[in-house]
Design an enzyme around this catalytic site. Structure first.
Site, PDB file in Angstrom:
ATOM      1  N   GLU A 228      -3.970   7.417  -3.590  1.00  0.00           N
ATOM      2  CA  GLU A 228      -3.692   6.117  -2.982  1.00  0.00           C
ATOM      3  C   GLU A 228      -3.500   5.048  -4.051  1.00  0.00           C
ATOM      4  OE1 GLU A 228      -6.126   4.999   0.726  1.00  0.00           O
ATOM      5  OE2 GLU A 228      -7.124   3.934  -0.880  1.00  0.00           O
TER       6      GLU A 228
ATOM      7  N   TYR B 245       0.831  -1.197   0.000  1.00  0.00           N
ATOM      8  CA  TYR B 245       0.000   0.000   0.000  1.00  0.00           C
ATOM      9  C   TYR B 245       0.868   1.249   0.000  1.00  0.00           C
ATOM     10  CZ  TYR B 245      -3.054   3.705   1.769  1.00  0.00           C
ATOM     11  OH  TYR B 245      -3.738   4.874   1.915  1.00  0.00           O
TER      12      TYR B 245
END
Ligand code: GDP
Ligand code: MN
Length: 373
Positions: free
Chosen positions: A189, A101
């Site tokens: 993101e 991530y």
């Protein structure tokens, strides 16, 4: 404003971040044709403004173009978190070795862009934060210098022990930092950032949220808005010039001024209720805005009562009262209404309301208590 994954992917790609190719389809046949061009082995992904599409059945791998068509048929029209899927992204399926991530949010507490990375990617980052917070690495970036190469490399090594991969990830982080400023994002993101079987690092999913205040000077980003994928009441509110945010409760609130609106929601909660929305009709009080506000609130079946809290300054009581009366001529309110009205042209406003059979209160506590009851 939220972007779709395919739009966010385009932006990332333009900033030099490695993102696999992909095309958007609105029909199963289109999905099939795209899958054929990509050789059949593809992933079909719902394009909605919601995370957790994978878990909801909105991300499916296909081994052939025919299977891609079947997946598209199943995904198009399905609802994920209340949003209907109108488009799917078809992209060549990646062979994933690891999922991590990488995200940047503009953080109010530190007043900086905060870069967050985690080797535990793919799943909800909220879940990682709750269960294994030690797996999230954070860096509040000093906006005077930006994200420096050595800082990015250090975080790259938090994801990968391989030097080449750590450097590739660092490069992606720096480019993502550039994206935040270029598009006026409050969130950018990549989840998952993957390593593939051959060792390359790629962004497989992208999510970008734009700060609405940045849109006016970025028409090319504002043009990416997809009205069909937004909550209809939020679209109606924006078009009427209202600031409206939908919440989960049942007390519909209509207030003039953001501060008073916040205080009203606090008080609703204080007396044991739950606000259904934040709604600020703004400083001026064109009766049409009030009509629009009432139309939005009464169209929500969860709203059990409507609470007006008007403290007139620039906003005039008679304008608000005329708006309320006008609205009742156009459509039924269906639920009780509690009105608190003081300030500019209070007397005129109350007279207009009373002629139409409404009562107005002067005390905010009293009005909120009645609405909650
Ligand atoms: P989200 O659930 O809305 O965040 O959608 P993602 O695009 O992140 O997809 C969810 C999950 O599906 C990813 O974490 C992957 O595990 C898987 N996935 C997505 N694309 C691919 C792909 O091209 N190949 C493989 N093998 N898995 C994929
Ligand atoms: Mn994802």
């Amino acid at each position: 404003m939220n972007l779709h994954e395919y739009q966010a992917r385009d932006i990332l790609r333009r900033h030099g971040i490695p993102v696999p190719p992909g095309e958007v389809a609105t029909t199963p046949a289109e999905a099939r044709a795209i899958a054929e061009r990509f050789g059949g082995k593809v992933v079909v992904k719902a394009q909605v403004h919601a995370g957790g599409r994978g878990k909801a059945g909105g991300v499916k791998l296909a081994k052939s173009a025919a299977e891609a068509e079947a997946h598209a048929k199943a995904i198009l029209g399905m609802t994920i978190k209340g949003l209907t899927v109108h488009k799917v992204l078809v992209a060549p399926a990646a062979e994933i070795a690891t999922e991590s991530y990488v995200g940047i949010i503009v953080d109010r507490t530190s007043q900086r862009p905060v870069l967050m990375v985690s080797p535990a990617g793919g799943i909800d980052i909220e879940e990682v934060a709750a269960k294994t917070p030690e797996k999230i690495h954070r860096l509040a970036v000093d906006p005077r210098y930006g994200l420096l190469p050595h800082q990015a490399v250090a975080l790259g090594f938090a994801l990968y022990s391989d030097v080449k991969q750590a450097r590739a990830a660092a490069d992606i982080m720096q480019k993502l930092y550039g994206v935040v400023y270029a598009v006026g994002a409050s969130l950018a993101e990549i989840n998952p950032l993957v390593t593939t079987a051959d060792g390359t690092v790629q962004a497989l999913d992208a999510k970008i949220g734009i700060d609405d205040n940045e849109l006016e000077r970025r028409p090319e980003i504002a043009a990416l808005r997809d009205v069909s994928s937004e909550a209809p009441e939020e679209v109606a509110a924006r078009e009427a010039g209202l600031t409206f945010i939908k919440l989960d409760g049942d007390v519909g609130c209509c207030v003039n001024g953001a501060g008073l609106a916040m205080a009203t929601m606090d008080l609703v909660k204080y007396y044991g209720g739950q606000p259904a929305n934040f709604l600020d009709i703004g400083g001026s009080s064109n009766p049409q805005k009030v009509v629009a506000a009432l139309r939005i609130m009464t169209s929500d079946p969860r709203v059990k009562v409507i609470l007006f809290n008007i403290f007139g300054g620039i906003t005039r009581g008679d304008d608000v009262a005329n708006g309320i009366v006008q609205a009742t001529k156009e459509f039924p309110l269906k639920v009780p209404i509690v009105i608190r009205l003081t300030g500019t042209n209070e007397k005129e406003g109350i007279a207009i309301l009373e002629r139409a059979g409404f009562k107005a209160l002067a005390d905010m506590d009293e009005a909120v208590k009645q609405a909650v009851a």
